[in-house]
Design a protein around this motif. Structure first.
Motif, PDB file in Angstrom:
ATOM      1  N   ALA A  51     -19.957  -2.716 -12.365  1.00  0.00           N
ATOM      2  CA  ALA A  51     -19.309  -4.010 -12.149  1.00  0.00           C
ATOM      3  C   ALA A  51     -18.041  -4.127 -12.990  1.00  0.00           C
ATOM      4  N   GLU A  52     -18.109  -3.683 -14.232  1.00  0.00           N
ATOM      5  CA  GLU A  52     -16.935  -3.733 -15.109  1.00  0.00           C
ATOM      6  C   GLU A  52     -15.817  -2.841 -14.569  1.00  0.00           C
ATOM      7  N   PHE A  53     -16.164  -1.661 -14.099  1.00  0.00           N
ATOM      8  CA  PHE A  53     -15.162  -0.761 -13.522  1.00  0.00           C
ATOM      9  C   PHE A  53     -14.472  -1.425 -12.334  1.00  0.00           C
ATOM     10  N   LEU A  54     -15.247  -2.038 -11.448  1.00  0.00           N
ATOM     11  CA  LEU A  54     -14.668  -2.692 -10.263  1.00  0.00           C
ATOM     12  C   LEU A  54     -13.761  -3.851 -10.668  1.00  0.00           C
ATOM     13  N   ARG A  55     -14.203  -4.647 -11.633  1.00  0.00           N
ATOM     14  CA  ARG A  55     -13.376  -5.762 -12.123  1.00  0.00           C
ATOM     15  C   ARG A  55     -12.059  -5.267 -12.706  1.00  0.00           C
ATOM     16  N   GLU A  56     -12.161  -4.277 -13.573  1.00  0.00           N
ATOM     17  CA  GLU A  56     -10.958  -3.755 -14.241  1.00  0.00           C
ATOM     18  C   GLU A  56     -10.002  -3.096 -13.253  1.00  0.00           C
ATOM     19  N   ALA A  57     -10.525  -2.425 -12.257  1.00  0.00           N
ATOM     20  CA  ALA A  57      -9.658  -1.777 -11.267  1.00  0.00           C
ATOM     21  C   ALA A  57      -8.757  -2.798 -10.591  1.00  0.00           C
ATOM     22  N   ILE A  58      -9.317  -3.960 -10.274  1.00  0.00           N
ATOM     23  CA  ILE A  58      -8.533  -5.008  -9.614  1.00  0.00           C
ATOM     24  C   ILE A  58      -7.634  -5.730 -10.618  1.00  0.00           C
ATOM     25  N   GLU A  59      -8.191  -6.130 -11.750  1.00  0.00           N
ATOM     26  CA  GLU A  59      -7.414  -6.875 -12.747  1.00  0.00           C
ATOM     27  C   GLU A  59      -6.228  -6.083 -13.259  1.00  0.00           C
ATOM     28  N   ASP A  60      -6.414  -4.789 -13.466  1.00  0.00           N
ATOM     29  CA  ASP A  60      -5.354  -3.944 -14.006  1.00  0.00           C
ATOM     30  C   ASP A  60      -4.475  -3.334 -12.926  1.00  0.00           C
ATOM     31  N   ASP A  61      -4.787  -3.635 -11.649  1.00  0.00           N
ATOM     32  CA  ASP A  61      -4.096  -3.028 -10.515  1.00  0.00           C
ATOM     33  C   ASP A  61      -4.039  -1.510 -10.705  1.00  0.00           C
ATOM     34  N   ALA A  62      -5.183  -0.966 -11.094  1.00  0.00           N
ATOM     35  CA  ALA A  62      -5.303   0.468 -11.375  1.00  0.00           C
ATOM     36  C   ALA A  62      -5.148   1.276 -10.092  1.00  0.00           C
ATOM     37  N   ASP A  63      -5.051   2.590 -10.264  1.00  0.00           N
ATOM     38  CA  ASP A  63      -4.902   3.444  -9.095  1.00  0.00           C
ATOM     39  C   ASP A  63      -6.136   3.397  -8.197  1.00  0.00           C
ATOM     40  N   TRP A  64      -7.229   2.819  -8.685  1.00  0.00           N
ATOM     41  CA  TRP A  64      -8.445   2.646  -7.872  1.00  0.00           C
ATOM     42  C   TRP A  64      -8.408   1.352  -7.067  1.00  0.00           C
ATOM     43  N   ALA A  65      -7.479   0.454  -7.338  1.00  0.00           N
ATOM     44  CA  ALA A  65      -7.495  -0.897  -6.764  1.00  0.00           C
ATOM     45  C   ALA A  65      -7.525  -0.895  -5.236  1.00  0.00           C
ATOM     46  N   GLU A  66      -6.756  -0.052  -4.609  1.00  0.00           N
ATOM     47  CA  GLU A  66      -6.719  -0.032  -3.143  1.00  0.00           C
ATOM     48  C   GLU A  66      -8.082   0.348  -2.564  1.00  0.00           C
ATOM     49  N   LEU A  67      -8.744   1.319  -3.182  1.00  0.00           N
ATOM     50  CA  LEU A  67     -10.065   1.725  -2.704  1.00  0.00           C
ATOM     51  C   LEU A  67     -11.115   0.657  -2.988  1.00  0.00           C
ATOM     52  N   VAL A  68     -11.007  -0.019  -4.108  1.00  0.00           N
ATOM     53  CA  VAL A  68     -11.928  -1.112  -4.420  1.00  0.00           C
ATOM     54  C   VAL A  68     -11.730  -2.238  -3.412  1.00  0.00           C
ATOM     55  N   ASP A  69     -10.487  -2.521  -3.042  1.00  0.00           N
ATOM     56  CA  ASP A  69     -10.216  -3.519  -2.002  1.00  0.00           C
ATOM     57  C   ASP A  69     -10.862  -3.113  -0.676  1.00  0.00           C
ATOM     58  N   HIS A  70     -10.760  -1.852  -0.338  1.00  0.00           N
ATOM     59  CA  HIS A  70     -11.358  -1.322   0.896  1.00  0.00           C
ATOM     60  C   HIS A  70     -12.885  -1.515   0.855  1.00  0.00           C
ATOM     61  N   LEU A  71     -13.496  -1.212  -0.279  1.00  0.00           N
ATOM     62  CA  LEU A  71     -14.936  -1.393  -0.436  1.00  0.00           C
ATOM     63  C   LEU A  71     -15.297  -2.871  -0.351  1.00  0.00           C
ATOM     64  N   ASP A  72     -14.483  -3.725  -0.942  1.00  0.00           N
ATOM     65  CA  ASP A  72     -14.711  -5.165  -0.897  1.00  0.00           C
ATOM     66  C   ASP A  72     -14.754  -5.658   0.544  1.00  0.00           C
ATOM     67  N   VAL A  73     -13.794  -5.247   1.350  1.00  0.00           N
ATOM     68  CA  VAL A  73     -13.761  -5.644   2.757  1.00  0.00           C
ATOM     69  C   VAL A  73     -15.017  -5.137   3.479  1.00  0.00           C
ATOM     70  N   ALA A  74     -15.362  -3.882   3.261  1.00  0.00           N
ATOM     71  CA  ALA A  74     -16.531  -3.287   3.922  1.00  0.00           C
ATOM     72  C   ALA A  74     -17.822  -4.021   3.533  1.00  0.00           C
ATOM     73  N   MET A  75     -17.935  -4.408   2.286  1.00  0.00           N
ATOM     74  CA  MET A  75     -19.164  -5.043   1.804  1.00  0.00           C
ATOM     75  C   MET A  75     -19.282  -6.498   2.260  1.00  0.00           C
ATOM     76  N   HIS A  76     -18.169  -7.105   2.662  1.00  0.00           N
ATOM     77  CA  HIS A  76     -18.206  -8.496   3.130  1.00  0.00           C
ATOM     78  C   HIS A  76     -18.317  -8.610   4.657  1.00  0.00           C
ATOM     79  N   GLN A  77     -18.205  -7.511   5.374  1.00  0.00           N
ATOM     80  CA  GLN A  77     -18.290  -7.543   6.839  1.00  0.00           C
ATOM     81  C   GLN A  77     -19.718  -7.802   7.284  1.00  0.00           C
ATOM     82  N   ASP A  78     -19.836  -8.496   8.397  1.00  0.00           N
ATOM     83  CA  ASP A  78     -21.142  -8.811   8.970  1.00  0.00           C
ATOM     84  C   ASP A  78     -21.801  -7.648   9.694  1.00  0.00           C
ATOM     85  N   ASN A  79     -21.036  -6.800  10.297  1.00  0.00           N
ATOM     86  CA  ASN A  79     -21.630  -5.755  11.154  1.00  0.00           C
ATOM     87  C   ASN A  79     -21.592  -4.405  10.560  1.00  0.00           C
TER      88      ASN A  79
END
Length: 79
Positions: A51-79
């Protein structure tokens, strides 16, 4: 300076999870959909370090941020 290139499977490896495509697909299917008002890092499927890694990736706009955003979208989808 150029940012490192990471793949979706690399994010799962970084999180200490199985990173083959079938495991990724099963993980997402098993844990979605997250409630619309729940941040990805707050999902109950993560341990404290993940959880801390995911938070920091977004807060710091780290090189992981785009992939974390992708995972965020996937995890919020209904289907």
């Amino acid at each position: 300076m150029e940012k490192p290139v990471h793949f979706f499977s690399d994010l799962f490896e970084q999180l200490g999870l199985s990173s083959d495509s079938d495991s990724i697909e099963q993980f997402i299917k098993h844990h979605r959909p997250l409630p619309a008002d729940m941040e990805l890092a707050e999902a109950p499927c993560w341990n404290e370090g993940q959880a801390e890694f995911l938070r920091e990736a977004i807060e710091d706009d780290a090189d992981w941020a785009e992939l974390v955003d992708h995972l965020d979208v996937a995890m919020h989808q209904d289907n």
